[in-house]
Structure formats: structure tokens, C-alpha cells
Design an enzyme around this catalytic site. Structure first.
Site, PDB file in Angstrom:
ATOM      1  N   ASP A  11       6.275   0.303   2.837  1.00 41.14           N
ATOM      2  CA  ASP A  11       6.883  -0.318   1.660  1.00 41.14           C
ATOM      3  C   ASP A  11       8.278  -0.795   2.042  1.00 41.14           C
ATOM      4  OD1 ASP A  11       4.656   0.297   0.154  1.00 41.14           O
ATOM      5  OD2 ASP A  11       5.522   2.103  -0.715  1.00 41.14           O
ATOM      6  N   ASP A 130      -5.106  -0.644  -7.884  1.00 37.86           N
ATOM      7  CA  ASP A 130      -4.474   0.603  -8.313  1.00 37.86           C
ATOM      8  C   ASP A 130      -5.325   1.180  -9.428  1.00 37.86           C
ATOM      9  OD1 ASP A 130      -2.333   0.569  -6.547  1.00 37.86           O
ATOM     10  OD2 ASP A 130      -1.153  -0.722  -7.847  1.00 37.86           O
TER      11      ASP A 130
END
Length: 259
Positions: A11, A130
Site C-alpha cells: 500500500d 472487498d
């Protein structure tokens, strides 16, 4: 039989590597280019980068990171975060990525999947999912619901139905992230991964929850995944990529063991 893959996930916020739990509490943990190079040298099969900043200025910083990574590693890598158009896809592919990963934008505009596949080929389009565990209902018969915006917005969309839709629209791969397991190090949500893998013929990447090599082995065996996405356990030096892959190979998984 194709080898199973180990894929570290990085990330990136404002050009720096960061890590949080359940999408919050992110802390700066280093240089993403240096980390990518280290994981490549340790034997990573691919690398995933997510840009978790949204401003136009930060996007320019991130594309610079992508270009520098492309000069340092010689394995496929994908880029996600903030990609909402074919033009965005083109920008990251021209910067050196082999694949783009789209998530919230695909849920809001499913045509983006097909547009990307038409422009660059299905192999270049990964759809990130997700997923939140919820009570089974007529609307969500699998008990797994698609969420967006880092898990903050529920979509009333069944994860299995969405996976099938993504395949029909032209996605080349699915990355299935369990919001419940993300960052916990308690293991992947194997029931979810298996359900998605059984529902589609696409490669499925298991994401969220890796705490040790055994969890990764479980994902690619019982979970039916083609690959295991990992973050914390390698970012903080608990295990190396090589240790993970050697463990998996020793316990029966077909792995690429070249360093």
C-alpha cells in the site's frame, strides 16, 4: 498444473509504503521501491501496489513510484487504487505495470471491466473484491456482501453473483479480500475463497489474514486459490518470501522455487 503464486501487497500513500489493519491506522514503513526490489530478489511471483491516496498531486507521485519499480524488478506487477477510467488504466500500464486492479470503480461502473479488457486484454484486468460476511438473505444468499470505499459502504450485492458478473464482463483475475480477516494474521477466509473459486473459472487471489506460511498453504489448497496475497508478515520481517514458498512446497503445493 500451474504453480501457485505468492504475491506481496504494498500500500502506497504519498509515495511511501504504509500498512494498516482493516483499512485504518496506517503507518509509514518504508520505501516501496526498495521493498519491491527485496521481494523480487526473495522470489515473489508477482507484486501488487495499491495507491491509497486520492489527490491528483499524489497520483503523479505514485506513477513515479511505478516507473521506478518497473526499472528494478522483472516479474509481473499490478497497480490499483484510484483507477476509474480506461485513461487511468493506460497511464499505469504505460508507467510499467503489467496489470491494473479495479475495485470500487468497477462496482459503480461495471462496463469499465469490459472496456479495460477490450483495450488491453483480459489478462491485464484484475477485479478486486472487498467482501464482508453478513447474515444470509434473499438479497445476499451466499452470506458474503460486496463493500466499497475500504469497507465503509455496503452495496447490497452478493459476492458470488458479482464474481460471476466480473467473469462475464471480461475480467482476467479476481482478488478476493475478506474485510473481516484483513490484517488480523488469523488466516484467510477459506470458505469465501473456495466459494468464489468454485463459482468462476478465473484465477482467484486470496487476500486478507495471512499470519504464517500455513495460512498461505491453506488458501491455495483448501481455499482453492491460485495465489496468496500477503503484507504484514513480510513487511515486518516475520517471514521472508523464500521461507513462505519453501514451506508451501514442502507441504505439497506446486511452487516456483528460483531465487
Amino acid at each position: 498444473m500451474l504453480s501457485k503464486r505468492v504475491i506481496p501487497c504494498l500500500d502506497v500513500r504519498n509515495g511511501r509504503l504504509t500498512k494498516g489493519v482493516k483499512f485504518v491506522g496506517n503507518e509509514d514503513i518504508g520505501d516501496p521501491v526498495e521493498s519491491a526490489r527485496r521481494y523480487y530478489e526473495e522470489g515473489a511471483d508477482e507484486i501488487v501496489f495499491y495507491d491509497i491516496t486520492a489527490s491528483a498531486e499524489a497520483r503523479g507521485i505514485f506513477l513515479d513510484v511505478v516507473e521506478r519499480v518497473a526499472e528494478q524488478i522483472f516479474i509481473p506487477f499490478s497497480v490499483g487504487g484510484g483507477i476509474s477510467s480506461v485513461a487511468d488504466m493506460r497511464a499505469v500500464l504505460l508507467a510499467g505495470a503489467e496489470k491494473v486492479s479495479i475495485n470500487s470503480a468497477a462496482v459503480k461502473n461495471p462496463r469499465l471491466i469490459g472496456d479495460g479488457a477490450d483495450a488491453f486484454g483480459s489478462q491485464a484486468v484484475v477485479v478486486g473484491m472487498d467482501v464482508l460476511a453478513v447474515p444470509e438473505s434473499p438479497e445476499i444468499p451466499s452470506g458474503y456482501e460486496i463493500v466499497i470505499h475500504g469497507g465503509r459502504k455496503r452495496m447490497g450485492l452478493d459476492a458470488i453473483a458479482w464474481a460471476r458478473c466480473c467473469q462475464e464482463l471480461g475480467a482476467g483475475e479476481l482478488c478476493v479480500n475478506s474485510i473481516d480477516a484483513d490484517g488480523t494474521k488469523d488466516g484467510y477466509e477459506l470458505k469465501l475463497t473456495r466459494a468464489i473459486a468454485d463459482a468462476v473459472s478465473l484465477p482467484v487471489i486470496a487476500s486478507g489474514g495471512a499470519g504464517e506460511p500455513r495460512h498461505m498453504l491453506e488458501a491455495v489448497t483448501g481455499g482453492g486459490a491460485s495465489a496468496a496475497l500477503i503484507a504484514s508478515i513480510v513487511h515486518y520481517g516475520q517471514y521472508s518470501i523464500r521461507q513462505c514458498k519453501e514451506y508451501m512446497a514442502a507441504h505439497g503445493a506446486r511452487m516456483r522455487l528460483t531465487w
